[in-house]
Design a protein around this motif. Structure first.
Motif, mmCIF file in Angstrom:
data_model
loop_
_atom_site.group_PDB
_atom_site.id
_atom_site.type_symbol
_atom_site.label_atom_id
_atom_site.label_comp_id
_atom_site.label_asym_id
_atom_site.label_seq_id
_atom_site.Cartn_x
_atom_site.Cartn_y
_atom_site.Cartn_z
ATOM 1 N N ALA A 304 -63.698 -20.224 -15.432
ATOM 2 C CA ALA A 304 -63.103 -19.082 -14.738
ATOM 3 C C ALA A 304 -63.910 -17.804 -14.942
ATOM 4 O O ALA A 304 -63.806 -16.853 -14.149
ATOM 5 N N HIS A 329 -58.017 -31.143 -16.308
ATOM 6 C CA HIS A 329 -58.233 -30.153 -15.254
ATOM 7 C C HIS A 329 -58.515 -30.859 -13.933
ATOM 8 O O HIS A 329 -58.578 -32.092 -13.860
ATOM 9 N N ASP A 330 -58.728 -30.086 -12.883
ATOM 10 C CA ASP A 330 -59.143 -30.652 -11.604
ATOM 11 C C ASP A 330 -60.136 -29.698 -10.947
ATOM 12 O O ASP A 330 -60.607 -28.741 -11.574
ATOM 13 N N MET A 331 -60.431 -29.926 -9.676
ATOM 14 C CA MET A 331 -61.498 -29.162 -9.028
ATOM 15 C C MET A 331 -61.137 -27.693 -8.796
ATOM 16 O O MET A 331 -62.010 -26.882 -8.483
ATOM 17 N N ARG A 332 -59.875 -27.338 -8.992
ATOM 18 C CA ARG A 332 -59.506 -25.911 -8.892
ATOM 19 C C ARG A 332 -60.172 -25.082 -9.976
ATOM 20 O O ARG A 332 -60.253 -23.859 -9.870
ATOM 21 N N SER A 333 -60.678 -25.754 -11.013
ATOM 22 C CA SER A 333 -61.385 -25.040 -12.083
ATOM 23 C C SER A 333 -62.617 -24.318 -11.555
ATOM 24 O O SER A 333 -63.105 -23.375 -12.186
ATOM 25 N N ALA A 335 -62.826 -22.687 -8.706
ATOM 26 C CA ALA A 335 -62.489 -21.611 -7.765
ATOM 27 C C ALA A 335 -63.262 -20.348 -8.124
ATOM 28 O O ALA A 335 -63.267 -19.902 -9.276
ATOM 29 N N LEU A 355 -66.316 -31.251 -3.629
ATOM 30 C CA LEU A 355 -66.905 -29.944 -3.863
ATOM 31 C C LEU A 355 -68.151 -29.811 -2.985
ATOM 32 O O LEU A 355 -68.884 -30.775 -2.784
#
Length: 499
Positions: A304, A329-333, A335, A355
């Protein structure tokens, strides 16, 4: 007891000719009994099974049929699922009837799975249509090796000599003088066209054309035409020169050594095989997880706060993103993070995780990636995902451009130190025509394994940097990929061969 025996036709040799049913049943098996005519690559369909070879010509003793049956029954009676892998088709000169009789008497369930027999394979792979509208409307499959101990032949040679079509002789190498004489003495013309097909559908298939009265000399021990061989007799045998597509493929007869890690070798091996090459695989590098995940985990937890994540390889993508998922976690990490890759294949690996790469250099070089990032990373935080070894140009150049770079080793990259003995012997005896090298580390590892024998082969290099390493090792680069992709590497090798 849930024992079961599968009698599976392995086909003529090319592992791709196994039926889907055969592959499915091999995967269920606890033990595989396979003969010398079965391609050992088929055993990959039964990775957890016990593999037992029941004999191979010129390499080990051929088991007697009663020994094979006893072994098959022993495992089945112990509740194991047994695959009996038989070259060609189980119903064609494969003694399946004896095995089925024994299974039936023992009350053991079985299934017979057809395979492609050599006569039919020759029609496709040696360009010999065993039936032909103008030349042959019938086919006879004949064994050249009858049951030992018979007082007289069960074959009607007079009828076979008059047969109005194509004769296909199986297992006739050592008895060629007997059956050719029998045909000729019973009226078959000595000048009848013949095609001798050795190792049909293999990448080293050979086809020899001659007359019927020349066959015995061609198959004599001095000429070293070793089994497996089938002999096709009749007018259709004259068509081999015009329809033999397999032996006309551009890399037919060339042996190519692929040195990529074992789980990545097929990307290069498959197109080479499709062009007719015999492919040997000797990994030079082993890929595995890092010794310690601490720095990877720390980088993941800090995503992040990062501006860029740069992936240097597909392996880095796979190991890093698998670890993201393992940590919950997932691919939102990702963002708000920009993603850069050295090449299209690395970007494709990212796409597998849904991605999209924001930046890919046109020529797939680390230097080009630096050039494109240089004006955008000053004061930015960059995570560089890499192997345990390799060039440091990205880290050094981005740091000079003002970036705050954190390098993380997402996977280990170690040398294979001991080559397969057969591959080493092939290299030492000059039986490898090409060696493909895809990195400097690979080149150095191959040189340590093969030594001076590496100089006997032509070398196909993936990039100028790899090529320079090869030259530093005292070897000559024959061709180089441009752009630096596996497809281009194959094409550069092909272009040189055709030039």
């Amino acid at each position: 007891m849930n024992s079961m025996v599968y009698l599976i036709g392995a086909g003529p040799g090319d592992p791709g000719l196994l039926t889907l049913r055969g592959a499915e049943l091999l995967s269920r098996s606890d033990v595989v009994l396979y003969d010398g005519l079965s391609n050992v690559e088929l055993l990959s369909h039964a990775p957890s099974a016990e593999h037992i070879c029941v004999g191979k010509h010129g390499q080990q003793r051929i088991w007697r049929q009663d020994e094979i049956i006893d072994e098959m029954l022993k495992h089945a009676r112990n509740g194991r699922i047994v695959a009996r892998l038989k070259g060609g088709d189980p119903a064609v000169f494969a003694r399946t009837a004896e095995e089925v009789e024994a299974l039936s008497e023992a009350g053991i369930s079985y299934e017979i799975v057809p395979g492609i027999t050599a006569a039919l394979a020759a029609g496709s792979y040696a360009g010999i249509p065993i039936t032909h509208r103008k030349l042959a409307s019938a086919v006879a499959l004949v064994t050249g090796h009858e049951e030992p101990g018979k007082t007289e032949s069960a074959l009607d040679w007079q009828a076979l000599a008059r047969f109005p079509g194509t004769l296909v002789i199986y297992m006739g190498v050592t008895t060629a003088e007997v059956w050719t004489r029998s045909l000729i003495e019973n009226g078959k013309s000595p000048d009848t066209p013949v095609a001798i097909v050795r190792r049909c559908s293999h990448h080293d298939q050979q086809t020899f054309r001659c007359r019927l009265d020349e066959v015995a000399d061609r198959l004599s021990p001095a000429n070293k035409i070793r089994p497996p061989v089938i002999v096709i007799i009749g007018p259709v045998a004259e068509l081999t020169e015009t329809q033999n597509w397999l032996e006309q493929r551009p890399l037919f007869g060339q042996t190519v050594l692929v040195t990529r890690p074992i789980d990545q070798a097929e990307e290069l091996a498959t197109p080479l095989r499709d062009l007719g090459a015999t492919v040997l695989v000797q990994p030079a590098i082993q890929i595995g997880p890092p010794q310690d995940w601490a720095e990877v985990d720390a980088a993941i937890e800090s995503l992040a706060n990062q501006d860029f994540v740069i992936f240097c390889s597909r392996n880095g993508v796979q190991y890093f993103l698998d670890r993201v998922l393992e940590l919950g976690h997932d691919m939102r990490s990702f963002a708000g993070v920009q993603l850069a890759c050295v090449g299209k294949k690395t970007a494709a690996a990212l796409a597998d995780f849904h991605l999209r790469a924001d930046l890919i250099p046109q020529d797939f070089r680390a230097e080009s990636l630096v050039d494109e990032l240089r004006g955008h990373v000053s004061g930015k935080r960059v995570v560089l995902v890499r192997a345990s070894r390799g060039r440091d140009i990205l880290e050094e150049s981005l740091t000079q451009a003002g970036a705050d770079v954190t390098q993380v080793v997402a996977y280990s990259h170690t040398d294979v130190t001991t080559p397969d003995a057969k591959i080493l012997q092939a290299a030492q005896h000059g039986r490898i025509d090409w060696i493909t090298l895809t990195s400097s580390a690979t080149a150095e590892s191959v040189h340590r394994m093969l030594g001076e024998s590496m100089k006997q082969a032509k070398i196909a290099s993936l990039s100028p940097i790899t090529s320079q390493t090869v030259r530093d090792l005292g070897c000559t680069v024959t061709c180089e990929a441009d752009p630096y992709t596996m497809d281009s590497l194959v094409q550069s090798l092909l272009k040189f061969k055709l030039s």
